[in-house]
Design a protein around this motif. Structure first.
Motif, PDB file in Angstrom:
ATOM      1  N   ILE A 207      53.422  37.232  43.084  1.00 45.51           N
ATOM      2  CA  ILE A 207      54.269  38.393  43.348  1.00 45.51           C
ATOM      3  C   ILE A 207      54.124  38.760  44.820  1.00 45.51           C
ATOM      4  O   ILE A 207      53.018  39.100  45.269  1.00 45.51           O
ATOM      5  CB  ILE A 207      53.878  39.590  42.452  1.00 45.51           C
ATOM      6  N   THR A 208      55.198  38.636  45.572  1.00 46.79           N
ATOM      7  CA  THR A 208      55.182  39.012  46.980  1.00 46.79           C
ATOM      8  C   THR A 208      55.898  40.343  47.124  1.00 46.79           C
ATOM      9  O   THR A 208      57.120  40.430  46.968  1.00 46.79           O
ATOM     10  CB  THR A 208      55.866  37.939  47.848  1.00 46.79           C
ATOM     11  N   ALA A 209      55.136  41.379  47.408  1.00 46.01           N
ATOM     12  CA  ALA A 209      55.696  42.730  47.500  1.00 46.01           C
ATOM     13  C   ALA A 209      54.669  43.647  48.138  1.00 46.01           C
ATOM     14  O   ALA A 209      53.472  43.325  48.209  1.00 46.01           O
ATOM     15  CB  ALA A 209      56.064  43.264  46.111  1.00 46.01           C
ATOM     16  N   GLY A 210      55.142  44.786  48.603  1.00 46.83           N
ATOM     17  CA  GLY A 210      54.228  45.790  49.122  1.00 46.83           C
ATOM     18  C   GLY A 210      53.325  46.287  48.011  1.00 46.83           C
ATOM     19  O   GLY A 210      53.739  46.422  46.867  1.00 46.83           O
ATOM     20  N   THR A 211      52.073  46.540  48.359  1.00 50.77           N
ATOM     21  CA  THR A 211      51.127  47.055  47.369  1.00 50.77           C
ATOM     22  C   THR A 211      50.987  48.566  47.513  1.00 50.77           C
ATOM     23  O   THR A 211      51.078  49.086  48.635  1.00 50.77           O
ATOM     24  CB  THR A 211      49.743  46.406  47.547  1.00 50.77           C
ATOM     25  N   PRO A 212      50.774  49.284  46.421  1.00 50.62           N
ATOM     26  CA  PRO A 212      50.747  48.777  45.041  1.00 50.62           C
ATOM     27  C   PRO A 212      52.151  48.479  44.535  1.00 50.62           C
ATOM     28  O   PRO A 212      53.085  49.213  44.830  1.00 50.62           O
ATOM     29  CB  PRO A 212      50.113  49.933  44.268  1.00 50.62           C
ATOM     30  N   GLU A 217      51.079  47.454  38.618  1.00 48.74           N
ATOM     31  CA  GLU A 217      50.518  48.715  38.107  1.00 48.74           C
ATOM     32  C   GLU A 217      50.811  48.873  36.616  1.00 48.74           C
ATOM     33  O   GLU A 217      49.954  49.311  35.846  1.00 48.74           O
ATOM     34  CB  GLU A 217      51.094  49.888  38.893  1.00 48.74           C
ATOM     35  N   GLY A 218      52.040  48.513  36.228  1.00 52.34           N
ATOM     36  CA  GLY A 218      52.404  48.594  34.816  1.00 52.34           C
ATOM     37  C   GLY A 218      51.546  47.677  33.966  1.00 52.34           C
ATOM     38  O   GLY A 218      51.135  48.046  32.851  1.00 52.34           O
ATOM     39  N   LEU A 219      51.278  46.480  34.486  1.00 52.77           N
ATOM     40  CA  LEU A 219      50.429  45.535  33.764  1.00 52.77           C
ATOM     41  C   LEU A 219      49.009  46.075  33.641  1.00 52.77           C
ATOM     42  O   LEU A 219      48.388  45.995  32.569  1.00 52.77           O
ATOM     43  CB  LEU A 219      50.424  44.188  34.500  1.00 52.77           C
ATOM     44  N   ASN A 220      48.490  46.650  34.721  1.00 52.81           N
ATOM     45  CA  ASN A 220      47.122  47.159  34.713  1.00 52.81           C
ATOM     46  C   ASN A 220      46.944  48.352  33.776  1.00 52.81           C
ATOM     47  O   ASN A 220      45.825  48.661  33.362  1.00 52.81           O
ATOM     48  CB  ASN A 220      46.707  47.558  36.132  1.00 52.81           C
ATOM     49  N   ILE A 250      43.672  43.497  49.904  1.00 47.72           N
ATOM     50  CA  ILE A 250      44.035  44.472  48.873  1.00 47.72           C
ATOM     51  C   ILE A 250      42.793  45.315  48.613  1.00 47.72           C
ATOM     52  O   ILE A 250      41.768  44.792  48.148  1.00 47.72           O
ATOM     53  CB  ILE A 250      44.507  43.779  47.579  1.00 47.72           C
ATOM     54  N   PRO A 251      42.833  46.608  48.929  1.00 45.03           N
ATOM     55  CA  PRO A 251      41.613  47.431  48.840  1.00 45.03           C
ATOM     56  C   PRO A 251      41.102  47.579  47.409  1.00 45.03           C
ATOM     57  O   PRO A 251      41.873  47.588  46.445  1.00 45.03           O
ATOM     58  CB  PRO A 251      42.064  48.797  49.383  1.00 45.03           C
ATOM     59  N   ALA A 252      39.794  47.691  47.293  1.00 43.70           N
ATOM     60  CA  ALA A 252      39.176  47.975  45.998  1.00 43.70           C
ATOM     61  C   ALA A 252      39.781  49.258  45.434  1.00 43.70           C
ATOM     62  O   ALA A 252      40.069  50.199  46.172  1.00 43.70           O
ATOM     63  CB  ALA A 252      37.667  48.134  46.169  1.00 43.70           C
ATOM     64  N   GLY A 253      39.977  49.264  44.141  1.00 44.59           N
ATOM     65  CA  GLY A 253      40.596  50.416  43.487  1.00 44.59           C
ATOM     66  C   GLY A 253      42.064  50.216  43.215  1.00 44.59           C
ATOM     67  O   GLY A 253      42.614  50.812  42.274  1.00 44.59           O
ATOM     68  N   THR A 254      42.741  49.374  44.027  1.00 47.13           N
ATOM     69  CA  THR A 254      44.139  49.038  43.758  1.00 47.13           C
ATOM     70  C   THR A 254      44.205  48.268  42.442  1.00 47.13           C
ATOM     71  O   THR A 254      43.481  47.293  42.254  1.00 47.13           O
ATOM     72  CB  THR A 254      44.724  48.172  44.891  1.00 47.13           C
ATOM     73  N   TYR A 255      45.033  48.702  41.533  1.00 47.20           N
ATOM     74  CA  TYR A 255      45.148  48.089  40.197  1.00 47.20           C
ATOM     75  C   TYR A 255      43.813  48.099  39.445  1.00 47.20           C
ATOM     76  O   TYR A 255      43.611  47.321  38.511  1.00 47.20           O
ATOM     77  CB  TYR A 255      45.647  46.643  40.280  1.00 47.20           C
ATOM     78  N   GLY A 256      42.885  48.927  39.884  1.00 47.33           N
ATOM     79  CA  GLY A 256      41.592  48.979  39.213  1.00 47.33           C
ATOM     80  C   GLY A 256      40.655  47.833  39.576  1.00 47.33           C
ATOM     81  O   GLY A 256      39.596  47.675  38.950  1.00 47.33           O
ATOM     82  N   ILE A 257      41.004  47.023  40.608  1.00 45.62           N
ATOM     83  CA  ILE A 257      40.115  45.914  40.970  1.00 45.62           C
ATOM     84  C   ILE A 257      38.830  46.480  41.584  1.00 45.62           C
ATOM     85  O   ILE A 257      38.834  47.526  42.229  1.00 45.62           O
ATOM     86  CB  ILE A 257      40.787  44.908  41.927  1.00 45.62           C
ATOM     87  N   LYS A 258      37.734  45.772  41.395  1.00 41.53           N
ATOM     88  CA  LYS A 258      36.409  46.303  41.716  1.00 41.53           C
ATOM     89  C   LYS A 258      36.021  46.144  43.177  1.00 41.53           C
ATOM     90  O   LYS A 258      35.130  46.856  43.658  1.00 41.53           O
ATOM     91  CB  LYS A 258      35.364  45.628  40.818  1.00 41.53           C
TER      92      LYS A 258
END
Length: 328
Positions: A207-212, A217-220, A250-258
């Motif tokens: 997926i190439t897009a601006g984050t988030p 987010e919907g998947l997470n 991609i910073p920690a916390g984005t999509y709940g990543i650690k």
């Protein structure tokens, strides 16, 4: 004597008409860029092509369309589309006036390369750069996929053939010693990728897009997301071969990543048909960059006049260039 004089005058008149005709033909062939004979008053409506409804382009496009409407007085709407490559083709064919596009895709179109092989698009120019578009290889924590090598034999969404996401997927696979034949490629858009990952029908998605990104987010919201990292070494190798990429985190916390996850990005930009008049293109550019900081969308903070020409690999519309020249 009178007959002779008449013939001479007739001959001179004929030559004069031929010269005038030639001059007229030369003048008509000079029209390029915004020298189209159109004026702002010729535009009652403007279309901005974005992407799928689950991507950043669509959400941000709606907000920018509102700003353009308010500041220029020309009704502007954001339209759902198949994103970058399709957007360039649509502008070429007169299907809209403005579009979102990846910087790499705009470059390919201007050169007639990659998905535009043999089809140079030269009637579209840049308004300006917007923000980095992160190339995200998305999977679920429970999938066990932690590296590009783990993709072998797996069902992976790579975007539509000829799309910006497809090109990014192909190039990242290449740098990791893989190709489309090493995976089971699935041509899905962002929303379809989200649903298919959630249902267990695919294993991962580019997926190439601006984050988030809305789809991620919907998947997470229903399952723990994992973003496969791109190492510094592989990022350097990619950038060395394809210079429109940049390193991204991609910073920690984005999509709940650690933890912070290294990857790469290309740029998002806006393009416009060349024959949009200079005064209107100027107003559109000014509307966007003077008001982006007021946007509630998180990408608004990244849209700045001082970086508006960064990474632009195609000609800039004279109206947009006038705005950026004033901001120097």
């Amino acid at each position: 004597m009178n007959k002779k004089r008449f013939r001479i005058l007739a001959f001179i008149s004929m030559i004069a008409l031929l010269v005038l005709s030639a001059c007229g033909a030369d003048d008509s062939s000079k029209g390029s860029g915004s020298d189209s004979g159109k004026s702002k008053e010729d535009y009652d409506f403007l279309s901005v092509l974005t992407g799928g409804t689950q991507g950043t382009y669509y959400a941000l496009g709606g907000a920018l369309a509102d700003i353009i409407t308010q500041e220029t007085g020309v009704k502007t709407t954001a339209e759902v589309s198949q994103a970058s490559a399709a957007n360039m083709t649509a502008l070429k064919d007169g299907g809209a006036e403005i579009a979102f596009v990846q910087t790499d895709i705009a470059y390919y179109a201007s050169k007639g390369e990659m998905m535009f092989d043999g089809e140079v698009i030269d009637n579209v120019s840049a308004i300006g750069a917007l923000y980095p578009e992160t190339v995200q290889l998305v999977t679920l924590e429970k999938s066990g996929i932690k590296s590009f090598d783990d993709l072998k034999g797996k069902k992976v969404s790579v975007g539509a053939p000829g799309s910006g996401t497809y090109a990014n997927a192909e190039q990242l696979l290449e740098i990791h010693g893989l190709s489309m034949s090493d995976i089971q490629p699935q041509n899905l858009d962002f929303g379809e990728s989200q649903e298919s990952l959630q249902a267990g029908q695919i294993d991962a998605a580019f997926i190439t897009a601006g984050t988030p990104t809305g789809a991620v987010e919907g998947l997470n919201a229903v399952a723990q997301v994992y973003i496969v990292p791109v190492s510094d070494e592989k990022a350097d190798e990619l950038i060395s071969k394809y210079q429109y990429y940049a390193k991204e985190v991609i910073p920690a916390g984005t999509y709940g990543i650690k933890e912070d996850t290294p990857t790469v990005s290309v740029g998002a930009m806006l393009v416009i048909q060349n024959d949009v008049p200079e005064d209107l293109a100027y107003e559109i550019t000014k509307a966007i960059y003077d008001n982006a900081s007021k946007l509630t969308h998180p990408k608004g903070a990244l849209i700045k006049a001082e970086t508006g020409l960064d990474g632009i690999g195609i000609p800039v519309h004279p109206g947009a260039q006038k705005y950026f020249d004033e901001k120097k």
